[in-house]
Scaffold this motif. Sequence first.
Motif, PDB file in Angstrom:
ATOM      1  N   ASP A  49      11.869 -37.008   9.175  1.00  0.00           N
ATOM      2  CA  ASP A  49      12.302 -37.439  10.497  1.00  0.00           C
ATOM      3  C   ASP A  49      13.082 -36.285  11.117  1.00  0.00           C
ATOM      4  N   SER A  50      12.558 -35.710  12.203  1.00  0.00           N
ATOM      5  CA  SER A  50      13.152 -34.490  12.760  1.00  0.00           C
ATOM      6  C   SER A  50      14.604 -34.692  13.178  1.00  0.00           C
ATOM      7  N   GLU A  51      14.931 -35.861  13.717  1.00  0.00           N
ATOM      8  CA  GLU A  51      16.303 -36.098  14.154  1.00  0.00           C
ATOM      9  C   GLU A  51      17.254 -36.188  12.966  1.00  0.00           C
ATOM     10  N   ARG A  52      16.819 -36.840  11.896  1.00  0.00           N
ATOM     11  CA  ARG A  52      17.678 -36.969  10.721  1.00  0.00           C
ATOM     12  C   ARG A  52      17.795 -35.651   9.957  1.00  0.00           C
ATOM     13  N   VAL A  53      16.713 -34.874   9.927  1.00  0.00           N
ATOM     14  CA  VAL A  53      16.812 -33.552   9.303  1.00  0.00           C
ATOM     15  C   VAL A  53      17.815 -32.691  10.065  1.00  0.00           C
ATOM     16  N   ALA A  54      17.793 -32.772  11.395  1.00  0.00           N
ATOM     17  CA  ALA A  54      18.745 -32.018  12.207  1.00  0.00           C
ATOM     18  C   ALA A  54      20.186 -32.448  11.940  1.00  0.00           C
ATOM     19  N   GLN A  55      20.370 -33.673  11.473  1.00  0.00           N
ATOM     20  CA  GLN A  55      21.703 -34.171  11.141  1.00  0.00           C
ATOM     21  C   GLN A  55      22.131 -33.815   9.723  1.00  0.00           C
ATOM     22  N   GLY A  56      21.288 -33.073   9.011  1.00  0.00           N
ATOM     23  CA  GLY A  56      21.660 -32.587   7.685  1.00  0.00           C
ATOM     24  C   GLY A  56      20.912 -33.203   6.526  1.00  0.00           C
ATOM     25  N   GLU A  57      19.950 -34.095   6.795  1.00  0.00           N
ATOM     26  CA  GLU A  57      19.212 -34.739   5.712  1.00  0.00           C
ATOM     27  C   GLU A  57      18.020 -33.857   5.299  1.00  0.00           C
TER      28      GLU A  57
END
Length: 227
Positions: A49-57
Amino acid sequence: PPRPRRPRVAEATLRLFHPTLVFWSVFLIAVHWSAEGARGDLKDLGVMDSERVAQGEWFRLFSAVTLHADVEHLVGNLVGGFLFVGAAATQWGVGLALLLSYLAGASGNALGWGLYEPPHQSLGASGMVFGALGLCLATPYFRTPGTGWRRRAVAATVMLFALFGLDPSSDVVAHVGGLLGGVVIGWGIRLGWRRDGLPPDWVDALALVLLGFAILIPWLTAFRLGS
Protein backbone atom coordinates in the motif's frame (compact mmCIF):
# COMPACT_ATOMS: atom_id res chain seq x y z
CA PRO A 1 37.05 -44.84 -8.35
CA PRO A 2 35.47 -41.40 -8.63
CA ARG A 3 31.73 -41.34 -9.19
CA PRO A 4 30.85 -40.53 -12.82
CA ARG A 5 29.60 -37.00 -13.26
CA ARG A 6 26.08 -36.48 -14.57
CA PRO A 7 25.80 -34.73 -17.92
CA ARG A 8 25.28 -30.98 -17.63
CA VAL A 9 21.83 -31.26 -19.23
CA ALA A 10 20.77 -33.73 -16.55
CA GLU A 11 22.08 -31.46 -13.79
CA ALA A 12 20.20 -28.50 -15.26
CA THR A 13 16.99 -30.54 -15.42
CA LEU A 14 17.33 -31.56 -11.78
CA ARG A 15 17.65 -27.91 -10.74
CA LEU A 16 14.76 -26.88 -12.95
CA PHE A 17 12.49 -29.30 -11.05
CA HIS A 18 14.27 -29.08 -7.71
CA PRO A 19 12.24 -30.10 -4.61
CA THR A 20 12.95 -26.68 -3.10
CA LEU A 21 10.96 -25.06 -5.90
CA VAL A 22 8.11 -27.44 -5.12
CA PHE A 23 8.32 -26.41 -1.45
CA TRP A 24 8.27 -22.73 -2.47
CA SER A 25 5.14 -23.35 -4.53
CA VAL A 26 3.47 -25.15 -1.61
CA PHE A 27 4.42 -22.24 0.65
CA LEU A 28 2.75 -19.72 -1.67
CA ILE A 29 -0.36 -21.91 -1.85
CA ALA A 30 -0.45 -22.13 1.96
CA VAL A 31 -0.12 -18.36 2.32
CA HIS A 32 -2.94 -17.80 -0.16
CA TRP A 33 -5.15 -20.37 1.58
CA SER A 34 -4.45 -18.72 4.94
CA ALA A 35 -5.18 -15.26 3.55
CA GLU A 36 -8.50 -16.42 2.12
CA GLY A 37 -9.41 -18.06 5.42
CA ALA A 38 -8.50 -14.97 7.42
CA ARG A 39 -11.28 -12.93 5.78
CA GLY A 40 -8.82 -10.65 4.06
CA ASP A 41 -6.99 -9.59 7.24
CA LEU A 42 -3.74 -11.17 6.09
CA LYS A 43 -3.88 -9.37 2.76
CA ASP A 44 -4.56 -6.08 4.49
CA LEU A 45 -1.56 -6.65 6.73
CA GLY A 46 0.84 -7.46 3.91
CA VAL A 47 -0.35 -5.80 0.69
CA MET A 48 1.93 -3.16 -0.83
CA ASP A 49 0.00 0.00 0.00
CA SER A 50 1.82 3.12 -1.23
CA GLU A 51 0.37 5.38 1.46
CA ARG A 52 1.29 3.02 4.29
CA VAL A 53 4.77 2.40 2.89
CA ALA A 54 5.26 6.18 2.83
CA GLN A 55 4.33 6.18 6.52
CA GLY A 56 7.19 3.79 7.28
CA GLU A 57 5.67 0.34 6.76
CA TRP A 58 8.61 -0.84 4.66
CA PHE A 59 7.82 -4.51 5.26
CA ARG A 60 4.95 -4.34 2.76
CA LEU A 61 7.44 -4.23 -0.11
CA PHE A 62 8.47 -7.76 0.87
CA SER A 63 5.32 -9.33 2.32
CA ALA A 64 3.31 -8.44 -0.80
CA VAL A 65 5.50 -10.79 -2.85
CA THR A 66 3.97 -13.80 -1.06
CA LEU A 67 0.31 -12.70 -1.46
CA HIS A 68 -2.05 -13.14 -4.41
CA ALA A 69 -5.40 -11.68 -5.35
CA ASP A 70 -7.10 -14.93 -6.41
CA VAL A 71 -6.44 -18.49 -7.53
CA GLU A 72 -5.86 -17.51 -11.18
CA HIS A 73 -3.25 -14.97 -10.10
CA LEU A 74 -1.55 -17.57 -7.91
CA VAL A 75 -1.51 -20.29 -10.57
CA GLY A 76 -0.06 -17.94 -13.17
CA ASN A 77 2.83 -17.02 -10.89
CA LEU A 78 3.41 -20.63 -9.87
CA VAL A 79 3.77 -21.67 -13.50
CA GLY A 80 5.96 -18.67 -14.33
CA GLY A 81 8.01 -19.27 -11.19
CA PHE A 82 8.74 -22.87 -12.10
CA LEU A 83 9.89 -21.80 -15.56
CA PHE A 84 11.89 -18.63 -14.82
CA VAL A 85 13.13 -19.32 -11.28
CA GLY A 86 13.94 -22.87 -12.37
CA ALA A 87 15.91 -21.52 -15.32
CA ALA A 88 17.77 -19.11 -13.03
CA ALA A 89 18.53 -22.01 -10.68
CA THR A 90 20.44 -23.80 -13.45
CA GLN A 91 22.88 -20.85 -13.46
CA TRP A 92 22.84 -19.63 -9.85
CA GLY A 93 21.79 -22.61 -7.76
CA VAL A 94 18.32 -22.96 -6.25
CA GLY A 95 18.96 -21.04 -3.04
CA LEU A 96 20.51 -18.00 -4.67
CA ALA A 97 17.95 -18.00 -7.47
CA LEU A 98 15.07 -17.87 -4.99
CA LEU A 99 16.70 -15.30 -2.70
CA LEU A 100 17.80 -12.93 -5.45
CA SER A 101 14.49 -13.26 -7.32
CA TYR A 102 12.61 -12.49 -4.11
CA LEU A 103 14.71 -9.36 -3.54
CA ALA A 104 14.12 -8.35 -7.16
CA GLY A 105 10.38 -8.77 -6.61
CA ALA A 106 10.59 -6.43 -3.62
CA SER A 107 12.47 -3.91 -5.79
CA GLY A 108 9.62 -4.11 -8.30
CA ASN A 109 7.19 -3.18 -5.53
CA ALA A 110 9.50 -0.34 -4.55
CA LEU A 111 9.45 1.00 -8.12
CA GLY A 112 5.67 0.86 -8.12
CA TRP A 113 5.56 2.71 -4.83
CA GLY A 114 7.78 5.42 -6.29
CA LEU A 115 6.04 5.82 -9.65
CA TYR A 116 2.33 5.27 -9.05
CA GLU A 117 0.21 8.08 -7.71
CA PRO A 118 -1.21 7.15 -4.30
CA PRO A 119 -3.35 5.44 -3.29
CA HIS A 120 -1.91 2.36 -4.99
CA GLN A 121 -1.96 -1.27 -3.88
CA SER A 122 -0.08 -4.22 -5.32
CA LEU A 123 0.51 -7.86 -4.44
CA GLY A 124 1.83 -11.01 -6.06
CA ALA A 125 5.04 -12.84 -6.96
CA SER A 126 5.10 -11.70 -10.59
CA GLY A 127 7.87 -9.18 -9.90
CA MET A 128 9.87 -12.04 -8.43
CA VAL A 129 9.19 -14.17 -11.51
CA PHE A 130 10.52 -11.47 -13.82
CA GLY A 131 13.40 -10.88 -11.42
CA ALA A 132 14.43 -14.47 -12.13
CA LEU A 133 14.28 -13.67 -15.84
CA GLY A 134 16.61 -10.74 -15.18
CA LEU A 135 19.04 -13.07 -13.40
CA CYS A 136 19.07 -15.28 -16.48
CA LEU A 137 19.98 -12.25 -18.59
CA ALA A 138 22.84 -11.21 -16.32
CA THR A 139 24.82 -14.43 -16.63
CA PRO A 140 25.67 -14.42 -20.38
CA TYR A 141 27.51 -11.12 -19.98
CA PHE A 142 30.10 -12.83 -17.81
CA ARG A 143 30.16 -16.39 -19.12
CA THR A 144 29.52 -16.20 -22.85
CA PRO A 145 32.31 -14.92 -25.12
CA GLY A 146 31.46 -12.55 -27.92
CA THR A 147 28.54 -10.20 -28.42
CA GLY A 148 26.41 -12.51 -30.57
CA TRP A 149 25.18 -14.63 -27.67
CA ARG A 150 24.66 -11.55 -25.54
CA ARG A 151 22.44 -9.99 -28.17
CA ARG A 152 20.46 -13.21 -28.41
CA ALA A 153 20.06 -13.26 -24.62
CA VAL A 154 18.75 -9.69 -24.65
CA ALA A 155 16.41 -10.45 -27.56
CA ALA A 156 15.05 -13.56 -25.83
CA THR A 157 14.51 -11.64 -22.59
CA VAL A 158 12.67 -8.83 -24.36
CA MET A 159 10.49 -11.33 -26.22
CA LEU A 160 9.58 -13.26 -23.05
CA PHE A 161 8.87 -10.06 -21.17
CA ALA A 162 6.68 -8.77 -24.00
CA LEU A 163 4.73 -12.04 -24.04
CA PHE A 164 4.17 -12.39 -20.31
CA GLY A 165 4.91 -9.07 -18.63
CA LEU A 166 2.98 -6.42 -20.52
CA ASP A 167 -0.61 -7.45 -19.79
CA PRO A 168 -2.46 -4.13 -19.25
CA SER A 169 -4.55 -5.69 -16.49
CA SER A 170 -1.42 -6.54 -14.47
CA ASP A 171 1.07 -4.39 -12.56
CA VAL A 172 3.45 -3.68 -15.43
CA VAL A 173 5.61 -1.33 -13.34
CA ALA A 174 6.24 -4.09 -10.78
CA HIS A 175 7.14 -6.43 -13.64
CA VAL A 176 9.63 -3.92 -15.08
CA GLY A 177 11.05 -3.23 -11.63
CA GLY A 178 11.48 -6.94 -10.94
CA LEU A 179 13.21 -7.51 -14.28
CA LEU A 180 15.56 -4.56 -13.79
CA GLY A 181 16.18 -5.58 -10.19
CA GLY A 182 17.19 -9.08 -11.29
CA VAL A 183 19.55 -7.70 -13.94
CA VAL A 184 21.18 -5.20 -11.58
CA ILE A 185 21.52 -7.68 -8.71
CA GLY A 186 22.85 -10.34 -11.08
CA TRP A 187 25.39 -8.03 -12.65
CA GLY A 188 26.52 -6.78 -9.25
CA ILE A 189 27.18 -10.29 -7.98
CA ARG A 190 28.85 -11.42 -11.20
CA LEU A 191 31.21 -8.45 -11.04
CA GLY A 192 32.43 -9.63 -7.64
CA TRP A 193 32.13 -13.38 -8.31
CA ARG A 194 33.74 -14.17 -11.64
CA ARG A 195 34.32 -17.87 -11.06
CA ASP A 196 32.76 -20.20 -13.56
CA GLY A 197 30.18 -22.73 -12.45
CA LEU A 198 27.61 -22.78 -9.67
CA PRO A 199 28.39 -21.40 -6.21
CA PRO A 200 29.44 -23.85 -3.47
CA ASP A 201 26.75 -25.81 -1.65
CA TRP A 202 27.23 -23.80 1.53
CA VAL A 203 26.42 -20.58 -0.36
CA ASP A 204 23.22 -22.16 -1.65
CA ALA A 205 22.25 -23.29 1.85
CA LEU A 206 23.07 -19.87 3.33
CA ALA A 207 20.93 -18.21 0.66
CA LEU A 208 17.95 -20.35 1.68
CA VAL A 209 18.44 -19.37 5.33
CA LEU A 210 18.61 -15.70 4.38
CA LEU A 211 15.47 -16.12 2.26
CA GLY A 212 13.69 -17.51 5.32
CA PHE A 213 14.67 -14.44 7.35
CA ALA A 214 13.76 -12.10 4.47
CA ILE A 215 10.25 -13.57 4.52
CA LEU A 216 9.85 -14.04 8.26
CA ILE A 217 11.05 -10.63 9.48
CA PRO A 218 8.66 -8.55 7.32
CA TRP A 219 5.69 -10.74 8.29
CA LEU A 220 6.58 -10.65 11.99
CA THR A 221 6.80 -6.88 11.71
CA ALA A 222 3.41 -6.79 10.00
CA PHE A 223 1.79 -8.89 12.73
CA ARG A 224 3.41 -6.82 15.48
CA LEU A 225 2.13 -3.53 14.03
CA GLY A 226 -1.26 -5.01 13.19
CA SER A 227 -1.92 -6.49 16.63
